[in-house]
Design a protein around this motif. Structure first.
Motif, PDB file in Angstrom:
ATOM      1  N   ILE A  86      34.555  34.285  53.376  1.00 33.25           N
ATOM      2  CA  ILE A  86      34.851  36.241  53.275  1.00 33.25           C
ATOM      3  C   ILE A  86      35.165  36.774  52.458  1.00 33.25           C
ATOM      4  CG2 ILE A  86      35.116  37.850  55.012  1.00 33.25           C
ATOM      5  CD1 ILE A  86      35.076  35.600  57.888  1.00 33.25           C
ATOM      6  N   THR A  87      36.533  36.307  51.324  1.00 32.01           N
ATOM      7  CA  THR A  87      37.441  37.079  50.780  1.00 32.01           C
ATOM      8  C   THR A  87      36.586  37.703  49.656  1.00 32.01           C
ATOM      9  OG1 THR A  87      39.194  36.938  52.150  1.00 32.01           O
ATOM     10  CG2 THR A  87      39.248  37.385  50.044  1.00 32.01           C
ATOM     11  N   ALA A  88      35.554  36.033  49.588  1.00 35.31           N
ATOM     12  CA  ALA A  88      34.704  36.279  48.246  1.00 35.31           C
ATOM     13  C   ALA A  88      33.556  36.456  48.164  1.00 35.31           C
ATOM     14  CB  ALA A  88      34.793  34.167  47.785  1.00 35.31           C
ATOM     15  N   ARG A  89      33.106  36.729  48.951  1.00 39.20           N
ATOM     16  CA  ARG A  89      31.881  37.543  49.167  1.00 39.20           C
ATOM     17  C   ARG A  89      32.251  39.182  49.249  1.00 39.20           C
ATOM     18  NH1 ARG A  89      29.452  36.857  55.236  1.00 39.20           N
ATOM     19  NH2 ARG A  89      30.039  34.259  54.790  1.00 39.20           N
ATOM     20  N   GLN A  90      33.360  39.123  49.969  1.00 39.02           N
ATOM     21  CA  GLN A  90      33.473  40.904  49.786  1.00 39.02           C
ATOM     22  C   GLN A  90      34.914  41.361  47.884  1.00 39.02           C
ATOM     23  OE1 GLN A  90      37.174  41.265  51.982  1.00 39.02           O
ATOM     24  NE2 GLN A  90      36.023  41.630  54.164  1.00 39.02           N
ATOM     25  N   TYR A  91      34.382  40.174  47.737  1.00 38.89           N
ATOM     26  CA  TYR A  91      35.138  40.737  46.168  1.00 38.89           C
ATOM     27  C   TYR A  91      33.888  40.961  45.141  1.00 38.89           C
ATOM     28  CZ  TYR A  91      36.500  39.681  42.005  1.00 38.89           C
ATOM     29  OH  TYR A  91      37.239  40.273  40.051  1.00 38.89           O
ATOM     30  N   GLY A  92      31.838  40.633  45.256  1.00 40.90           N
ATOM     31  CA  GLY A  92      31.289  40.476  44.860  1.00 40.90           C
ATOM     32  C   GLY A  92      30.558  39.568  44.275  1.00 40.90           C
ATOM     33  N   SER A 149      37.604  22.881  41.001  1.00 40.52           N
ATOM     34  CA  SER A 149      36.795  23.609  40.116  1.00 40.52           C
ATOM     35  C   SER A 149      36.510  24.411  40.747  1.00 40.52           C
ATOM     36  CB  SER A 149      35.540  22.375  40.053  1.00 40.52           C
ATOM     37  OG  SER A 149      35.025  22.968  40.932  1.00 40.52           O
ATOM     38  N   ALA A 150      36.331  24.955  42.816  1.00 47.52           N
ATOM     39  CA  ALA A 150      36.375  26.203  42.929  1.00 47.52           C
ATOM     40  C   ALA A 150      37.719  27.296  42.121  1.00 47.52           C
ATOM     41  CB  ALA A 150      36.054  25.959  44.547  1.00 47.52           C
ATOM     42  N   GLY A 151      38.521  26.339  42.978  1.00 45.57           N
ATOM     43  CA  GLY A 151      40.143  27.523  42.592  1.00 45.57           C
ATOM     44  C   GLY A 151      40.315  27.656  40.892  1.00 45.57           C
ATOM     45  N   ILE A 152      39.926  26.842  39.887  1.00 55.06           N
ATOM     46  CA  ILE A 152      40.330  27.579  38.984  1.00 55.06           C
ATOM     47  C   ILE A 152      38.507  28.180  38.537  1.00 55.06           C
ATOM     48  CG2 ILE A 152      38.949  26.740  36.496  1.00 55.06           C
ATOM     49  CD1 ILE A 152      40.566  23.543  37.206  1.00 55.06           C
ATOM     50  N   GLU A 153      37.938  28.518  39.124  1.00 54.58           N
ATOM     51  CA  GLU A 153      36.708  29.531  39.196  1.00 54.58           C
ATOM     52  C   GLU A 153      37.401  31.120  39.119  1.00 54.58           C
ATOM     53  OE1 GLU A 153      33.412  30.651  36.691  1.00 54.58           O
ATOM     54  OE2 GLU A 153      33.753  28.650  37.297  1.00 54.58           O
ATOM     55  N   TRP A 154      38.385  30.751  40.474  1.00 54.40           N
ATOM     56  CA  TRP A 154      38.716  31.883  40.856  1.00 54.40           C
ATOM     57  C   TRP A 154      39.843  32.273  40.143  1.00 54.40           C
ATOM     58  CZ3 TRP A 154      36.991  34.924  45.246  1.00 54.40           C
ATOM     59  CH2 TRP A 154      37.882  36.015  45.869  1.00 54.40           C
ATOM     60  N   ARG A 155      40.322  31.361  39.844  1.00 55.46           N
ATOM     61  CA  ARG A 155      41.496  31.923  39.016  1.00 55.46           C
ATOM     62  C   ARG A 155      41.157  32.606  37.662  1.00 55.46           C
ATOM     63  NH1 ARG A 155      44.396  27.313  41.423  1.00 55.46           N
ATOM     64  NH2 ARG A 155      43.134  26.270  39.480  1.00 55.46           N
ATOM     65  N   ARG A 156      39.332  32.338  37.392  1.00 56.46           N
ATOM     66  CA  ARG A 156      39.124  32.957  35.972  1.00 56.46           C
ATOM     67  C   ARG A 156      38.527  34.705  35.911  1.00 56.46           C
ATOM     68  NH1 ARG A 156      35.983  27.332  33.498  1.00 56.46           N
ATOM     69  NH2 ARG A 156      37.362  26.376  32.711  1.00 56.46           N
ATOM     70  N   LEU A 157      38.606  34.436  37.679  1.00 56.12           N
ATOM     71  CA  LEU A 157      38.355  35.760  37.814  1.00 56.12           C
ATOM     72  C   LEU A 157      39.136  37.252  37.303  1.00 56.12           C
ATOM     73  CD1 LEU A 157      36.557  35.617  41.334  1.00 56.12           C
ATOM     74  CD2 LEU A 157      35.282  35.577  39.404  1.00 56.12           C
ATOM     75  N   GLY A 171      42.572  35.499  48.381  1.00 52.26           N
ATOM     76  CA  GLY A 171      41.568  34.493  47.641  1.00 52.26           C
ATOM     77  C   GLY A 171      42.980  33.613  47.302  1.00 52.26           C
ATOM     78  N   ARG A 172      43.772  33.664  46.413  1.00 57.58           N
ATOM     79  CA  ARG A 172      44.150  32.681  46.330  1.00 57.58           C
ATOM     80  C   ARG A 172      45.166  32.441  46.982  1.00 57.58           C
ATOM     81  NH1 ARG A 172      45.102  36.706  41.795  1.00 57.58           N
ATOM     82  NH2 ARG A 172      44.320  36.122  39.375  1.00 57.58           N
ATOM     83  N   ASP A 173      45.520  32.923  48.157  1.00 63.08           N
ATOM     84  CA  ASP A 173      46.886  32.277  48.625  1.00 63.08           C
ATOM     85  C   ASP A 173      45.842  32.220  49.980  1.00 63.08           C
ATOM     86  OD1 ASP A 173      48.766  33.936  48.375  1.00 63.08           O
ATOM     87  OD2 ASP A 173      49.095  35.547  49.227  1.00 63.08           O
ATOM     88  N   GLN A 174      44.564  32.259  49.884  1.00 66.43           N
ATOM     89  CA  GLN A 174      43.931  31.461  50.908  1.00 66.43           C
ATOM     90  C   GLN A 174      42.964  30.155  50.112  1.00 66.43           C
ATOM     91  OE1 GLN A 174      40.792  34.283  51.262  1.00 66.43           O
ATOM     92  NE2 GLN A 174      41.681  35.670  53.077  1.00 66.43           N
ATOM     93  N   PHE A 175      42.941  30.561  49.327  1.00 59.46           N
ATOM     94  CA  PHE A 175      42.582  28.489  48.735  1.00 59.46           C
ATOM     95  C   PHE A 175      43.389  28.027  48.383  1.00 59.46           C
ATOM     96  CE2 PHE A 175      41.247  25.537  45.066  1.00 59.46           C
ATOM     97  CZ  PHE A 175      40.065  26.012  45.212  1.00 59.46           C
ATOM     98  N   ALA A 176      45.310  28.596  48.593  1.00 58.59           N
ATOM     99  CA  ALA A 176      46.211  27.412  48.232  1.00 58.59           C
ATOM    100  C   ALA A 176      46.294  27.218  50.165  1.00 58.59           C
ATOM    101  CB  ALA A 176      47.368  28.251  48.389  1.00 58.59           C
ATOM    102  N   ARG A 177      45.892  27.818  51.044  1.00 61.58           N
ATOM    103  CA  ARG A 177      45.258  26.915  52.314  1.00 61.58           C
ATOM    104  C   ARG A 177      44.335  25.762  52.643  1.00 61.58           C
ATOM    105  NH1 ARG A 177      47.000  31.975  54.244  1.00 61.58           N
ATOM    106  NH2 ARG A 177      44.710  32.816  54.607  1.00 61.58           N
TER     107      ARG A 177
END
Length: 267
Positions: A86-92, A149-157, A171-177
């Motif tokens: 949901i967070t990633a969808r809101q990001y765009g 790889s999904a986590g790395i891609e998110w941190r590159r944003l 998103g970082r907090d949610q991905f850590a969970r």
């Protein structure tokens, strides 16, 4: 251990023990049938029955606890994945590659864990992953790489305003969970049954049914009662091992939470 083979092994031991006792009793000397001798056998038998009942109860509770913890962990993982999506969808649109990688990870995890169920929809995830077995290591290098790889891609944003920066932080907090839930499953979901301990319990039950056969009169009602008792205890052994295996047998951890999460991620 396999549930059916474990139950059949226990059943065979109990029935053979009772039959040995029934056959040996007429051949025993009369002093072995004395009242004091039978009293001693009954005392030892009662002690073993108490120990066996306690151990069976503890093993059932342990297997049920392992099963319930695994179910709760999978539900927690599914919830964390949906929240992150949901967070990633809101990001765009910039976060669409991350959402795709997360969906591929989830589909591959479902396909490799629940081999007896239909495969998740889609052809963009690997289907050659090793099947999961609670008696072995649940970790899979390919699944770890997909999640990383999904986590790395998110941190590159890179956020260009405060709104997107807040979404990145959330998103970082949610991905850590998600990562924490992933590794919690790997570390905690293991077999709770020790094979030597299970075989020791089976030996106790064999001795108990041997004493039943030695003391029981030879008539159809007694034999039927002993057989029903053997079948009942074997069914308990089946349930214990089936609960402990998690992903195979009649009682398995449900895949519905992850499948529902996959449906939400595919929207």
């Amino acid at each position: 251990m396999y549930p059916l083979s474990s139950a059949l092994l226990v059943l065979a031991l109990l029935v053979s023990g009772a039959l040995i006792g029934v056959v040996v009793r007429p051949l025993s000397p009369e002093e072995h049938k004395a009242h004091q001798t039978l009293q001693l056998v009954q005392l030892v038998d009662g002690m073993l029955v108490t120990f066996a009942a306690l151990v069976l109860g503890l093993m059932t509770a342990s297997a049920k606890s392992t099963f319930d913890n695994a179910s709760d962990d999978f539900r927690a993982l599914a919830s964390d994945l949906v929240q992150f999506d949901i967070t990633a969808r809101q990001y765009g649109p910039d976060a669409d590659p991350v959402r795709q990688r997360t969906r591929v990870y989830l589909a591959a995890a479902i396909a490799s864990t629940w081999r007896h169920e239909p495969l998740p929809p889609g052809n963009d995830y690997p289907r050659n992953l090793a099947p999961k077995d609670v008696t072995e290591n649940l970790d899979d290098v390919q699944l770890d790489q997909m999640l990383n790889s999904a986590g790395i891609e998110w941190r590159r944003l890179v956020a260009h305003d405060r709104y997107h920066q807040d979404l990145l932080d959330d998103g970082r907090d949610q991905f850590a969970r998600i990562v924490q839930a992933h590794w919690k499953l790997i570390q905690e979901v293991h077999s709770s049954i020790s094979l030597p301990f299970f075989m020791t319990l089976a030996f106790w039950l064999f001795v108990i049914f041997l004493s039943f056969g030695l003391m029981a009169p030879r008539n159809p009602l007694v034999l039927i009662t002993i057989m029903l008792g053997a079948v009942s205890i074997a069914s308990v052994a089946y349930v214990i091992v089936d609960l402990d295996t998690l992903f195979r047998g009649m009682i398995v951890v449900s895949s519905h939470p992850l499948r529902d999460a996959l449906t939400a991620l595919a929207r």
